[in-house]
Design an enzyme around this catalytic site. Sequence first.
Site, short mmCIF file in Angstrom:
data_model
loop_
_atom_site.label_atom_id
_atom_site.label_comp_id
_atom_site.label_asym_id
_atom_site.label_seq_id
_atom_site.Cartn_x
_atom_site.Cartn_y
_atom_site.Cartn_z
N LYS A 31 0.84 -1.19 0.00
CA LYS A 31 0.00 0.00 0.00
C LYS A 31 0.88 1.24 0.00
CE LYS A 31 -2.30 1.70 3.74
NZ LYS A 31 -2.14 3.16 3.80
N ASP A 58 -3.47 4.35 -1.91
CA ASP A 58 -4.38 4.85 -0.87
C ASP A 58 -4.42 6.37 -0.86
OD1 ASP A 58 -5.88 5.05 1.46
OD2 ASP A 58 -4.24 4.48 2.79
N LYS A 60 -7.47 8.16 -1.08
CA LYS A 60 -8.75 8.58 -0.47
C LYS A 60 -9.36 9.80 -1.19
CE LYS A 60 -7.52 6.96 4.18
NZ LYS A 60 -6.10 6.61 4.06
N ASP A 63 -13.89 14.84 -3.70
CA ASP A 63 -14.02 16.17 -4.31
C ASP A 63 -15.34 16.17 -5.08
OD1 ASP A 63 -13.43 18.73 -5.49
OD2 ASP A 63 -11.30 18.29 -5.23
N THR A 117 -10.56 5.75 11.41
CA THR A 117 -10.49 5.22 12.78
C THR A 117 -10.09 6.31 13.77
OG1 THR A 117 -8.40 4.28 12.06
CG2 THR A 117 -10.17 2.74 12.43
N ARG A 211 3.74 -0.98 10.53
CA ARG A 211 4.87 -1.04 11.46
C ARG A 211 5.24 -2.43 12.00
NH1 ARG A 211 2.39 4.12 14.27
NH2 ARG A 211 0.60 3.03 13.37
O1 C5P Z 1 1.67 0.77 10.94
P1 C5P Z 1 0.24 0.33 10.89
O2 C5P Z 1 0.07 -1.17 10.78
O3 C5P Z 1 -0.59 0.95 12.00
O4 C5P Z 1 -0.29 0.93 9.51
C1 C5P Z 1 -1.63 0.85 9.12
C2 C5P Z 1 -1.82 1.54 7.81
O5 C5P Z 1 -3.22 1.56 7.52
C3 C5P Z 1 -1.36 2.99 7.77
O6 C5P Z 1 -0.91 3.26 6.43
C4 C5P Z 1 -2.62 3.79 8.08
O7 C5P Z 1 -2.61 5.06 7.50
C5 C5P Z 1 -3.69 2.90 7.42
N1 C5P Z 1 -5.04 3.06 7.95
C6 C5P Z 1 -5.36 2.85 9.28
N2 C5P Z 1 -6.66 3.00 9.71
C7 C5P Z 1 -7.61 3.35 8.83
C8 C5P Z 1 -7.30 3.55 7.48
C9 C5P Z 1 -5.99 3.39 7.07
O8 C5P Z 1 -4.50 2.51 10.08
N3 C5P Z 1 -8.85 3.43 9.23
#
Ligand code: C5P
Length: 234
Positions: A31, A58, A60, A63, A117, A211
């Site tokens: 992603k 991603d 999003k 507009d 979230t 992460r």
């Molecule tokens: O590092 P981590 O596993 O928390 O990354 C989750 C990824 O998913 C990040 O790129 C974050 O921006 C994305 N994301 C999220 N929650 C959402 C939508 C996207 O954590 N509701």
Amino acid sequence: MDRDVIIALDFESGEKMIEFIDKFNRKLFVKVGMELFYKEGPEIIKELKKRGHKIFLDLKLHDIPNTVIRATKSLLDLDVDIINYHIAGGSKMLKEASDQVKKSGKDILTLGITMLTSSSEEMIHKEILIDENHSLEETVISYAKLAKESGLSGVVCSALEVRGIKKELGEDFICVTPGIRLPSSKKDDQTRVVSPGGARELGSDYIVVGRPITQAEDPLKAYEKIRKMFLGEE
Ligand code: C5P
């Protein structure tokens, strides 16, 4: 559609990201978000495609319909595998965009963002004036319904919301879920986390993991472990 793990490549530069991805020596589903795309532009997508990786871009989009359709046309040229839209953009924007994708004949999934979230119950009532009678969960399901009626393939949501969404909208409606953590790993800034096995049991089609893989001591090992857990192979 095969279940899979999507690695969130949240790196500050294309160089760092490529250095990371090239250690894997296998084709991945990744992603790319706004941070990297706005810095590096479409070139970074071409680099990933050259290596045979599948891509969730991603961005999003949100507009007026005309602008979103034109942006969608530009994204179609990149030949990515998933693109996404804020459902708050409304049915006209969503429908015209998804029609554009279908018309292209390309095999691209279109996802809707329900509620981020980072949105809380308090924020949706006080700031965006969603009626106090509608909870965050009800709002998420209602937004997901609008996405389906407008022709989108699925939504990005918490794994904890998948059962409710699929019950209402059917098993085929795709749910892509971030907020995944191993029981042993740090939660970082995620609050409602689910394990890879938990996400499988709750019905997620794809999990997005950043992460716990990108900052692991051994990213390849962490990826293999998370993938096996999600696919129920261990
Ligand atoms: O590092 P981590 O596993 O928390 O990354 C989750 C990824 O998913 C990040 O790129 C974050 O921006 C994305 N994301 C999220 N929650 C959402 C939508 C996207 O954590 N509701």
